[in-house]
Design a protein around this motif. Structure first.
Motif, PDB file in Angstrom:
ATOM      1  N   HIS A  67      52.338 100.584  25.494  1.00  0.00           N
ATOM      2  CA  HIS A  67      52.995 101.620  26.297  1.00  0.00           C
ATOM      3  C   HIS A  67      53.264 101.164  27.738  1.00  0.00           C
ATOM      4  CE1 HIS A  67      48.725 101.894  27.264  1.00  0.00           C
ATOM      5  NE2 HIS A  67      49.054 102.552  28.388  1.00  0.00           N
ATOM      6  N   LEU A  68      52.814  99.978  28.098  1.00  0.00           N
ATOM      7  CA  LEU A  68      52.969  99.523  29.474  1.00  0.00           C
ATOM      8  C   LEU A  68      54.356  98.929  29.714  1.00  0.00           C
ATOM      9  CD1 LEU A  68      49.548  97.721  30.102  1.00  0.00           C
ATOM     10  CD2 LEU A  68      50.185 100.083  30.658  1.00  0.00           C
ATOM     11  N   SER A  69      54.847  99.138  30.915  1.00  0.00           N
ATOM     12  CA  SER A  69      56.089  98.480  31.314  1.00  0.00           C
ATOM     13  C   SER A  69      55.789  97.016  31.663  1.00  0.00           C
ATOM     14  CB  SER A  69      56.700  99.183  32.532  1.00  0.00           C
ATOM     15  OG  SER A  69      55.850  99.033  33.659  1.00  0.00           O
ATOM     16  N   LEU A  70      56.844  96.265  31.946  1.00  0.00           N
ATOM     17  CA  LEU A  70      56.637  94.865  32.279  1.00  0.00           C
ATOM     18  C   LEU A  70      55.782  94.707  33.539  1.00  0.00           C
ATOM     19  CD1 LEU A  70      60.164  93.332  31.546  1.00  0.00           C
ATOM     20  CD2 LEU A  70      58.090  93.179  30.150  1.00  0.00           C
ATOM     21  N   LEU A  71      56.054  95.512  34.539  1.00  0.00           N
ATOM     22  CA  LEU A  71      55.270  95.430  35.775  1.00  0.00           C
ATOM     23  C   LEU A  71      53.827  95.877  35.559  1.00  0.00           C
ATOM     24  CD1 LEU A  71      57.828  96.719  38.436  1.00  0.00           C
ATOM     25  CD2 LEU A  71      56.933  94.394  38.186  1.00  0.00           C
ATOM     26  N   GLU A  72      53.640  96.918  34.763  1.00  0.00           N
ATOM     27  CA  GLU A  72      52.285  97.380  34.490  1.00  0.00           C
ATOM     28  C   GLU A  72      51.496  96.348  33.683  1.00  0.00           C
ATOM     29  OE1 GLU A  72      53.167 102.222  34.384  1.00  0.00           O
ATOM     30  OE2 GLU A  72      53.196 101.015  32.532  1.00  0.00           O
ATOM     31  N   ASP A  73      52.200  95.694  32.735  1.00  0.00           N
ATOM     32  CA  ASP A  73      51.542  94.653  31.947  1.00  0.00           C
ATOM     33  C   ASP A  73      51.131  93.486  32.847  1.00  0.00           C
ATOM     34  OD1 ASP A  73      51.041  93.540  29.060  1.00  0.00           O
ATOM     35  OD2 ASP A  73      52.055  91.916  30.144  1.00  0.00           O
ATOM     36  N   LEU A  74      52.004  93.099  33.749  1.00  0.00           N
ATOM     37  CA  LEU A  74      51.680  92.030  34.692  1.00  0.00           C
ATOM     38  C   LEU A  74      50.499  92.419  35.573  1.00  0.00           C
ATOM     39  CD1 LEU A  74      52.304  89.348  36.115  1.00  0.00           C
ATOM     40  CD2 LEU A  74      53.955  90.584  37.534  1.00  0.00           C
ATOM     41  N   ALA A  75      50.506  93.651  36.031  1.00  0.00           N
ATOM     42  CA  ALA A  75      49.407  94.109  36.888  1.00  0.00           C
ATOM     43  C   ALA A  75      48.080  94.089  36.135  1.00  0.00           C
ATOM     44  CB  ALA A  75      49.703  95.522  37.406  1.00  0.00           C
ATOM     45  N   TYR A  76      48.104  94.520  34.882  1.00  0.00           N
ATOM     46  CA  TYR A  76      46.864  94.561  34.089  1.00  0.00           C
ATOM     47  C   TYR A  76      46.317  93.156  33.857  1.00  0.00           C
ATOM     48  CZ  TYR A  76      43.627  95.921  30.383  1.00  0.00           C
ATOM     49  OH  TYR A  76      42.503  96.126  29.619  1.00  0.00           O
ATOM     50  N   ARG A  77      47.202  92.216  33.510  1.00  0.00           N
ATOM     51  CA  ARG A  77      46.759  90.846  33.286  1.00  0.00           C
ATOM     52  C   ARG A  77      46.158  90.250  34.560  1.00  0.00           C
ATOM     53  NH1 ARG A  77      48.131  87.686  29.136  1.00  0.00           N
ATOM     54  NH2 ARG A  77      46.465  86.461  30.101  1.00  0.00           N
ATOM     55  N   ARG A  78      46.751  90.515  35.675  1.00  0.00           N
ATOM     56  CA  ARG A  78      46.221  89.989  36.932  1.00  0.00           C
ATOM     57  C   ARG A  78      44.900  90.659  37.306  1.00  0.00           C
ATOM     58  NH1 ARG A  78      51.145  88.733  41.219  1.00  0.00           N
ATOM     59  NH2 ARG A  78      52.302  87.287  39.868  1.00  0.00           N
ATOM     60  N   MET A  79      44.767  91.946  36.962  1.00  0.00           N
ATOM     61  CA  MET A  79      43.498  92.629  37.212  1.00  0.00           C
ATOM     62  C   MET A  79      42.377  92.012  36.372  1.00  0.00           C
ATOM     63  SD  MET A  79      44.552  96.651  37.338  1.00  0.00           S
ATOM     64  CE  MET A  79      45.946  97.213  38.308  1.00  0.00           C
ATOM     65  N   LEU A  80      42.687  91.694  35.114  1.00  0.00           N
ATOM     66  CA  LEU A  80      41.676  91.057  34.267  1.00  0.00           C
ATOM     67  C   LEU A  80      41.259  89.704  34.831  1.00  0.00           C
ATOM     68  CD1 LEU A  80      43.029  91.840  30.666  1.00  0.00           C
ATOM     69  CD2 LEU A  80      41.139  92.949  31.882  1.00  0.00           C
ATOM     70  N   ASP A  81      42.233  88.916  35.259  1.00  0.00           N
ATOM     71  CA  ASP A  81      41.917  87.612  35.845  1.00  0.00           C
ATOM     72  C   ASP A  81      41.038  87.773  37.088  1.00  0.00           C
ATOM     73  OD1 ASP A  81      43.409  86.433  33.887  1.00  0.00           O
ATOM     74  OD2 ASP A  81      45.182  86.099  35.138  1.00  0.00           O
ATOM     75  N   LEU A  82      41.361  88.751  37.925  1.00  0.00           N
ATOM     76  CA  LEU A  82      40.567  88.991  39.126  1.00  0.00           C
ATOM     77  C   LEU A  82      39.155  89.440  38.767  1.00  0.00           C
ATOM     78  CD1 LEU A  82      40.301  89.334  42.196  1.00  0.00           C
ATOM     79  CD2 LEU A  82      41.287  91.619  41.941  1.00  0.00           C
ATOM     80  N   TYR A  83      39.040  90.296  37.770  1.00  0.00           N
ATOM     81  CA  TYR A  83      37.739  90.823  37.343  1.00  0.00           C
ATOM     82  C   TYR A  83      36.829  89.692  36.867  1.00  0.00           C
ATOM     83  CZ  TYR A  83      34.875  94.806  35.760  1.00  0.00           C
ATOM     84  OH  TYR A  83      33.891  95.753  35.617  1.00  0.00           O
ATOM     85  N   TYR A  84      37.375  88.828  35.991  1.00  0.00           N
ATOM     86  CA  TYR A  84      36.565  87.742  35.435  1.00  0.00           C
ATOM     87  C   TYR A  84      36.295  86.641  36.465  1.00  0.00           C
ATOM     88  CZ  TYR A  84      36.998  89.634  30.715  1.00  0.00           C
ATOM     89  OH  TYR A  84      36.913  90.426  29.599  1.00  0.00           O
ATOM     90  N   THR A  85      37.246  86.379  37.345  1.00  0.00           N
ATOM     91  CA  THR A  85      37.053  85.331  38.340  1.00  0.00           C
ATOM     92  C   THR A  85      35.954  85.693  39.338  1.00  0.00           C
ATOM     93  OG1 THR A  85      39.372  84.669  38.165  1.00  0.00           O
ATOM     94  CG2 THR A  85      38.189  83.942  40.117  1.00  0.00           C
ATOM     95  N   THR A  86      35.975  86.940  39.799  1.00  0.00           N
ATOM     96  CA  THR A  86      34.975  87.377  40.782  1.00  0.00           C
ATOM     97  C   THR A  86      33.700  87.890  40.121  1.00  0.00           C
ATOM     98  OG1 THR A  86      35.940  89.608  40.822  1.00  0.00           O
ATOM     99  CG2 THR A  86      36.767  87.984  42.420  1.00  0.00           C
ATOM    100  N   GLU A  87      33.785  88.183  38.802  1.00  0.00           N
ATOM    101  CA  GLU A  87      32.645  88.738  38.055  1.00  0.00           C
ATOM    102  C   GLU A  87      32.127  90.009  38.735  1.00  0.00           C
ATOM    103  OE1 GLU A  87      29.617  85.967  36.947  1.00  0.00           O
ATOM    104  OE2 GLU A  87      31.005  84.272  36.875  1.00  0.00           O
ATOM    105  N   ALA A  88      33.046  90.839  39.167  1.00  0.00           N
ATOM    106  CA  ALA A  88      32.685  92.079  39.852  1.00  0.00           C
ATOM    107  C   ALA A  88      33.762  93.123  39.612  1.00  0.00           C
ATOM    108  CB  ALA A  88      32.514  91.831  41.353  1.00  0.00           C
ATOM    109  N   ALA A  89      33.385  94.367  39.802  1.00  0.00           N
ATOM    110  CA  ALA A  89      34.329  95.468  39.634  1.00  0.00           C
ATOM    111  C   ALA A  89      35.442  95.390  40.679  1.00  0.00           C
ATOM    112  CB  ALA A  89      33.597  96.800  39.746  1.00  0.00           C
ATOM    113  N   LEU A  90      36.576  95.983  40.361  1.00  0.00           N
ATOM    114  CA  LEU A  90      37.703  95.995  41.291  1.00  0.00           C
ATOM    115  C   LEU A  90      37.488  97.064  42.358  1.00  0.00           C
ATOM    116  CD1 LEU A  90      40.675  95.710  38.760  1.00  0.00           C
ATOM    117  CD2 LEU A  90      39.414  93.873  39.901  1.00  0.00           C
TER     118      LEU A  90
END
Length: 279
Positions: free
Chosen positions: A17-40
């Motif tokens: 159900h995500l748009s292209l921009l929302e999908d991009l945002a979600y993928r980047r949020m996951l990368d940030l979450y795992y890289t920092t190992e902390a909540a956003l």
């Protein structure tokens, strides 16, 4: 954390159900979450800046509301927290196993070094005690014989002519017992088992480099120990597989296995941080 499992089927079924921009945002949020190992962060505006999408705060806020839950720590994701927990548990088990193995090896090596130092100290003490004894027992006849020998340019050594008809015993320091071929093979098997291998690492290359260092007089215990220390370093610092040192280089002429990997700092390319001023 520089690696995390990505399940295509699960992701596709939950993000259709995500748009292209929302999908991009979600993928980047996951990368940030795992890289920092902390909540956003709690503020969507701050999250948008951290993932480089400050112009799309609305899309970022929608994704946060769909896949994240606000808590005291910030926006958390249950799937991310599960993966991080598994990763930390695995890392702790591997680290404990390595330290248990290398702890015994280091203790054995320390005992061996203490024994060698003690033997060397005894050898030095024996020589020191014999030196005055030899000089004190020289008689006048011996001194005259030495003078005659000097005049005739044919010196008589003290080893050739015993003092008081007693031969002088030469004392040699005890040499360190070398590892047997079987022990060298066992050390190699342990080192090869623990070394962080990649697809480019081959057993043949490792074995050839290992034997080359043995031929140069290297200690198999030190090489075995160094491989374990480097394995701990790779695990602790989360070194990418393509950055792992090739095993033939590790056991190569530069002798990287002698590096104190326990004190080695983080490599510069591994340091990851986010500066709000850059966005």
């Amino acid at each position: 954390m520089n690696f995390y499992p990505f399940h295509l089927g699960d992701y596709a079924s939950h993000t259709r159900h995500l748009s292209l921009l929302e999908d991009l945002a979600y993928r980047r949020m996951l990368d940030l979450y795992y890289t920092t190992e902390a909540a956003l962060p709690v503020e969507p505006e701050k999250v948008a800046r951290l993932i480089g999408m400050r112009e799309y705060v609305h899309e970022v806020a929608d994704v946060l509301s769909d896949f994240f839950v606000i808590s005291d720590a910030g926006h958390t994701n249950s799937r991310c927290e599960e993966e991080l927990a598994l990763y930390r548990a695995k890392a702790d088990r591997a680290k404990s196993a390595n330290k248990a193995r290398w702890g015994g090896a280091r203790a054995g090596l320390a005992a061996e070094a203490d024994e060698e130092f003690e033997q060397s100290s005894k050898g030095r003490a024996t020589h020191a005690n014999l030196a005055p004894l030899k000089s004190e027992t020289r008689s006048e006849t011996e001194l005259q014989t030495a003078q005659i020998a000097t005049n005739n340019h044919e010196p008589v050594t003290r080893n050739d002519k015993p003092i008081n008809n007693l031969p002088i015993k030469k004392i040699k320091p005890k040499s360190k017992t070398a590892a047997t071929p079987q022990q060298c093979e066992e050390y190699f098997e342990y080192a090869w088992e623990d070394y962080p291998k990649t697809s480019a690492c081959t057993r043949i290359a490792a074995y050839q480099a290992w034997n080359a260092r043995l031929a140069e007089g290297a200690s198999p215990v030190q090489m075995f120990q160094g491989a374990g220390s480097y394995a701990d370093f790779v695990l602790d610092k989360q070194v990418e597989l393509d950055e792992v040192m090739h095993v033939s280089v590790f056991f190569g002429p530069e002798r990287h296995y002698l590096t104190d990997w326990d004190e080695r700092p983080l490599w510069k390319h591994e340091e990851t941080y986010f500066d709000e001023e850059e966005y």
